[in-house]
Scaffold this motif. Sequence first.
Motif, PDB file in Angstrom:
ATOM      1  N   ARG B  89       0.824  -1.203   0.000  1.00  0.00           N
ATOM      2  CA  ARG B  89       0.000   0.000   0.000  1.00  0.00           C
ATOM      3  C   ARG B  89       0.863   1.260   0.000  1.00  0.00           C
ATOM      4  O   ARG B  89       0.679   2.160  -0.816  1.00  0.00           O
ATOM      5  CB  ARG B  89      -0.925  -0.043   1.216  1.00  0.00           C
ATOM      6  CG  ARG B  89      -1.695   1.247   1.487  1.00  0.00           C
ATOM      7  CD  ARG B  89      -2.730   1.055   2.581  1.00  0.00           C
ATOM      8  NE  ARG B  89      -2.147   0.672   3.857  1.00  0.00           N
ATOM      9  CZ  ARG B  89      -1.656   1.518   4.738  1.00  0.00           C
ATOM     10  NH1 ARG B  89      -1.666   2.795   4.478  1.00  0.00           N
ATOM     11  NH2 ARG B  89      -1.136   1.082   5.870  1.00  0.00           N
ATOM     12  N   SER B  90       1.796   1.326   0.967  1.00  0.00           N
ATOM     13  CA  SER B  90       2.622   2.533   1.034  1.00  0.00           C
ATOM     14  C   SER B  90       3.522   2.648  -0.175  1.00  0.00           C
ATOM     15  O   SER B  90       3.760   3.734  -0.694  1.00  0.00           O
ATOM     16  CB  SER B  90       3.488   2.567   2.283  1.00  0.00           C
ATOM     17  OG  SER B  90       3.188   1.519   3.128  1.00  0.00           O
ATOM     18  N   ASP B 147      -5.993   5.725   1.932  1.00  0.00           N
ATOM     19  CA  ASP B 147      -6.016   4.628   2.885  1.00  0.00           C
ATOM     20  C   ASP B 147      -7.440   4.138   3.134  1.00  0.00           C
ATOM     21  O   ASP B 147      -7.696   2.934   3.242  1.00  0.00           O
ATOM     22  CB  ASP B 147      -5.394   5.078   4.215  1.00  0.00           C
ATOM     23  CG  ASP B 147      -3.877   5.204   4.119  1.00  0.00           C
ATOM     24  OD1 ASP B 147      -3.276   5.794   5.031  1.00  0.00           O
ATOM     25  OD2 ASP B 147      -3.301   4.706   3.121  1.00  0.00           O
ATOM     26  N   TRP B 150      -8.642   2.213   0.297  1.00  0.00           N
ATOM     27  CA  TRP B 150      -7.910   0.958   0.301  1.00  0.00           C
ATOM     28  C   TRP B 150      -8.591  -0.022   1.247  1.00  0.00           C
ATOM     29  O   TRP B 150      -8.799  -1.190   0.926  1.00  0.00           O
ATOM     30  CB  TRP B 150      -6.468   1.214   0.734  1.00  0.00           C
ATOM     31  CG  TRP B 150      -5.576   0.017   0.621  1.00  0.00           C
ATOM     32  CD1 TRP B 150      -5.538  -1.068   1.449  1.00  0.00           C
ATOM     33  CD2 TRP B 150      -4.609  -0.215  -0.394  1.00  0.00           C
ATOM     34  NE1 TRP B 150      -4.592  -1.961   1.021  1.00  0.00           N
ATOM     35  CE2 TRP B 150      -3.998  -1.455  -0.116  1.00  0.00           C
ATOM     36  CE3 TRP B 150      -4.182   0.516  -1.512  1.00  0.00           C
ATOM     37  CZ2 TRP B 150      -3.009  -1.982  -0.905  1.00  0.00           C
ATOM     38  CZ3 TRP B 150      -3.174  -0.016  -2.285  1.00  0.00           C
ATOM     39  CH2 TRP B 150      -2.592  -1.263  -1.994  1.00  0.00           C
ATOM     40  N   GLU B 237      -1.475  -3.621  10.356  1.00  0.00           N
ATOM     41  CA  GLU B 237      -2.266  -3.082   9.240  1.00  0.00           C
ATOM     42  C   GLU B 237      -3.752  -3.189   9.572  1.00  0.00           C
ATOM     43  O   GLU B 237      -4.506  -2.237   9.381  1.00  0.00           O
ATOM     44  CB  GLU B 237      -1.923  -3.873   7.967  1.00  0.00           C
ATOM     45  CG  GLU B 237      -2.522  -3.343   6.689  1.00  0.00           C
ATOM     46  CD  GLU B 237      -1.747  -2.184   6.072  1.00  0.00           C
ATOM     47  OE1 GLU B 237      -1.147  -1.394   6.827  1.00  0.00           O
ATOM     48  OE2 GLU B 237      -1.767  -2.043   4.847  1.00  0.00           O
TER      49      GLU B 237
END
Lengths: 1107, 247
Positions: B89-90, B147, B150, B237
């Motif tokens: 993700r990052s 985010d 996501w 997470e």
Amino acid sequence: MPFEERPISHLKHSCPKCGEPLSPGAAEGLCARCLYSMLGREPDSPERDGDFGDYEVLEEIGEGGMGVVYRAYQGSLDRQVAIKVIKLGMDTRKTMARFDTERRALTLMDHPAIARVLDAGASKAGRPFFVMELVDGLKITDYCNQHGYSVHQRLDLFLAVCAAVHHAHQKGIIHRDLKPTNILVTSLDGEPVPKVIDFGIAKAVGRADQRETAFTEFGQFIGTPAYLSPEQAELSGADIDTRSDIYSLGVVLYELLTGCLPFDETELASAGIDDLRRAIRERIPPLPSVRLAGKISNKLEANGLQHGPEQIQGDLDCVVAKCLEKDRSRRYESANSLADDIRRHLRHAPIEARPPSALYHFRKSLRRNWIAYTSAASVVIALLLGAGISFWQYLEKSHAEREQMRLRMKAEANAYASHMNVAKLAFDQNDFGRVRALLNRHIPRGDQETDLRDWEWRWLWGQTRSDAMMQLCQRSSEIVSLTASHDGKWLAVGEAERGGLEIWDLDNHSSPQLSARLSEDEVRIQAAFSPSAPLLAYSTFKSSEFGIKQTSNLRLWDLTTGTETFSVELEYEGVSVVFSEDGQRLVVSTSHGLGGLIVLYQVVEGAKLERLEQYPSGQYGQDIDPTGFAANADLTAVAYGETGVGAKLHLIDLTTGEERWSNLKAAEAYVSALAFSPDGTTLAGAFGPTSTSIHLWDVKTSKIIGELKGHTGHIIALKFTPDGKQLVSSSADRSIRLWDRNTDKQISQKVGHGAAVWRLEIMPDGQTLYSGSKDGTVARWDLSVDRAREKHKVLPRITAWRFGLNDHSLYTVEEATGRVARRYGEWFEEMEIILEPDPSLFVNIGARDTIISANAAYVACSGRDGAVHVWSKALGEWISHFPGPEGQSMMPYGFIDDEPLLITYYELDYQMAYIWDVSTGELLRQWQPFYPPGGRVVGSPRGSAVEFAFNRDIRFIRLSDGEMTMRNLDFLRAVDASFSPDKQLLAINSRLGYTRIWDTTAWRESRTLGDIGPALSGLCFSPDGKRLGVVSAADRENALTLWAIDSGLEVLTLDCEGANFLEAKFSPDGHTLSLRDSERNLTLWQAPSWEAIEAIQMKVSGRMPTK
Amino acid sequence: MSSSESERSSNWFSTTHWSVVLEAGQTASPEADGALSYLCQAYWYPLYSFVRRKGYTIPEAEDLTQGFFAKFLEKRFLRSVAREKGKFRSFLLAALSHYMANEWDKSQTLKRGGGSIHLPLDTVHAEDRYAHDLAHRPSLDPGEAFDLSWAETLLSLVMERLRGEFERGGKQDRFGELKPFLLGDPAEGEYADVAHRLNMSQQGVKSAVYRLRQRFRDLVRREIGNTVATSSEIDDELRYFIRLMTA
């Protein structure tokens, strides 16, 4: 496709639970928020196996002798903890009972370095477990190795552990299982925080069980018995007390210092249980320093250890040995006393563990005092060691003396630096004599004096090197007369004070002999040799005490018989004596200070003089003082100068006594020098005390026909060469210059005298010149030789260069063509091409397109195909190519030091860097470099490549295994970095304008050179490690500054044509300094070696130099 | 074998997508390509919404997202990523930001895509979703929006898989009835209603709900595992998303 078809009505729905409107992307029509909320809830599941109540097991983090350790989540307190689940098979009830008794004591323990035991319980399946503070860290040994900790740092960390263990002991808790896996270290705000875990568990689990654990598991489990104390190893044993933990601490310390255990693990593994016990009980392990030395000599991996055995030898050996004593009564009684001893060692105080001896105490006190002095001024140690004074001698002196010595050394260093800077200024002004005077002040006399000289001294010496072929003599006062016989066989030298006239026999050119000394008690003798007879005429002067009675004589000396043949008194002191060309007549100019007489004599019978005429000089009766005097070849005219109101030049016709013309220079005070050309048509003259040019008059017309400029001091002597085509002049600026009469331009300059040059005499061959100086020296010169004095040389269009490692050569890469050449010769003017990369295949525009390794053994080029190609000189062919990833060009960055290790990187954005061993073609390491990139990547002492970030960070990449460690140093905007040749120092240049130096053993900042100011660029250490060259990016006047590292003072600044200076390098032989600017011009300066200087000095002075 | 144990077995983790990609590193492999393709297709919406939040118009955002993926997949940026790089993700967001800052402007004048890879991205539906997000949470900064979307996308993937599992067993009706219980505990009598409709006992429904929740939780962890580098990061997470969504 992540989305399903869904009815449009969903768009209008909201969640039944929370009421939030549902997003079109909501999966299955369910509200995302509520789903996550559910996930956040702890599930309650009676069906789960291995449940630990409030604790949800997350994952396994390790296995120990007693059971498995998990990371778990404690729902009620929303935190993560560690759970140690004891092996099945141990008696749970007994275990729990034992634990309970310990429990209260355990909860009383409250120490930052002890991981707390929080709880205990039994799982649903009946397995006992302990809940402990979760420590997420590395084993202490791994932590120290990864961070490259020094001995000092390891000891500091160990002290914290001792404190924790001591705290527990005081609460009555013994760990019993101390080992690195139970001593974890985490980082908090960059500081290491050790935590001892598993306290009290061993006891709770039970002695019997533990012993069984240790031994039955041996060979099957990871844990080793290596940390068990001898008493723990006993099957039937005494009670375990705190000293057992001391033993274990000793083993941990052993491991921290040497990287291995006291007992060889493989040996232990193969031994049976009984042998094992016996080994632990009886065998004495080797001392840590011995063990480490053995590892190093066997070339075993240092494993992250940054130190050598010498740092452990002695005190630390004893401390460890005391911990590991088999007899526990001989060990430290407490962790505190162990810690105290370590602290004593760090303070350089005598430790308890050492057997006391006078020598030991003595050595300790010395070391402590020494540190006190060095902390006061680090300059002292560096100068001390350079001085050749033995350390013991230094200590013998009293404190006051030492302080004085230190101040004196500091003063000397300051004086040296300032003298060198002044000398450079004098050099820029062509005042070579001054330069030499300043240089000579720092030649050490005898063994006692410190020698502060280095490259800058040698360079200045080389630039102001005497051109003289030899020095004839050294008299004790100023040389006032110098005259040679017309056959060149004799030279007469007169000086200002006592000593008379020296006659030198020049028959043997290489070793002239002093033939005679005349009138030793008389002074200021002026002399002239007869052109036609072996006769010398000279005037003398003697004054009685207080100058009341002054006598002046004119004498004749017969050279063949060595006797005086004639003497007559003169009215006044003789200032100049000149024979006519035919040797028949003589003219003497005399002066009494307020006026004078010019007297003409006839030579009679070859041995006597008869006065013919006399003419007053200063005929106007005023206060005038005749200075400067010259007569033409047939004595038909003389010229002299008057001192009075201004300086007046008179030209007198000696046949008539009439003045033909005169010339007044009102701004000056006197005529300092005069000379007739051999054909008598031209008169050369100069005025003083300020005028620095030479004037030329036409004798007939009195018109000025020329002016010679160049000297930087007033002119003192003038002489034409016998063919009249050249004029030689000498000056207060200590130089002798040769002028071409056709062009009236200076042909050459001769330097070497340390003081003003008062007299000149050209020998009949027209080539040899003698000169006499104010300092009493007479030197000989060759006019035909003009030693080219190169200040520096520039090689244009060089993009990369390296000096040859073993000889006087230079490997260069040419701009645009990328041609690699080896240059040699004094100024690298000769060239042989080594490689010509095909321009259709290779790019050669940037400074990094073609890179050469040491001695150009390998050449790395940027290919147009986007790969880096490597050429081998030995094989004469291309041996490797390293392509970039698709679409990216690979670029060569440079070779690390002198190794065949090439660094390459992606063209565009430095995403990845690679290190290749080009001798084998294999990729050694790759990593993601810092961005923005800082200074160079260089090699470091311990087999690592060192990368510098723009700010603060440096990264060590160990080449053997790729292990990377970081270090944080105080620097900003790094532009270049280098280790000193012995790798003890690291210097970094900052764009902000300063250079910072660190000592690489303790990583302490040693000093900062310069201040915030104009941007710096490259830097380079001198091969002897004593000087650091620092490049100023944009300052032409101070393009390259040389710093003395010991004293932290600038000793030389070199100016240079060009702009945007980038990189500087010293040649390995220490003679050549090079500097490149962005225009790709490489400027070179050369300094002679000490040997060369000594040889030249010996040749010139004919005797051993003082060094 | 319970799901948590299977999760903990090392085999499982090495086959999660991000691990596969990282493992593949520099070398090309069909598994890595497939894994990466999957990840990109699955998680493209958060990228799209990020770009839109930055202020680009619809056609610009489409173009940019397409271009990014094309370049991303072609250029194999991932080759330079070390294993410790952490979350996909990052990483994806960083790569996108980099792309937006450096590449996209340049590529505006060049041919679109630059390669053969062209992801089928459903921008129509994406816009619907984006419009809704924007309307209900206008003040989020693009990073937070990224985010959040996501986290939502993650759920969609999981739910799809969950449904798939039930369908394969022929139990899609059951899924439909039980899925509301993923939101929380039932009201009085709800279990009875469902039991009746599914022709099961109440206890049976309870157990089934329990198992469904467990399976859901497992799948969420697995899917997160697809996008992180080490198993210990899964908890972090998940906790992050929980905090984010329930704030």
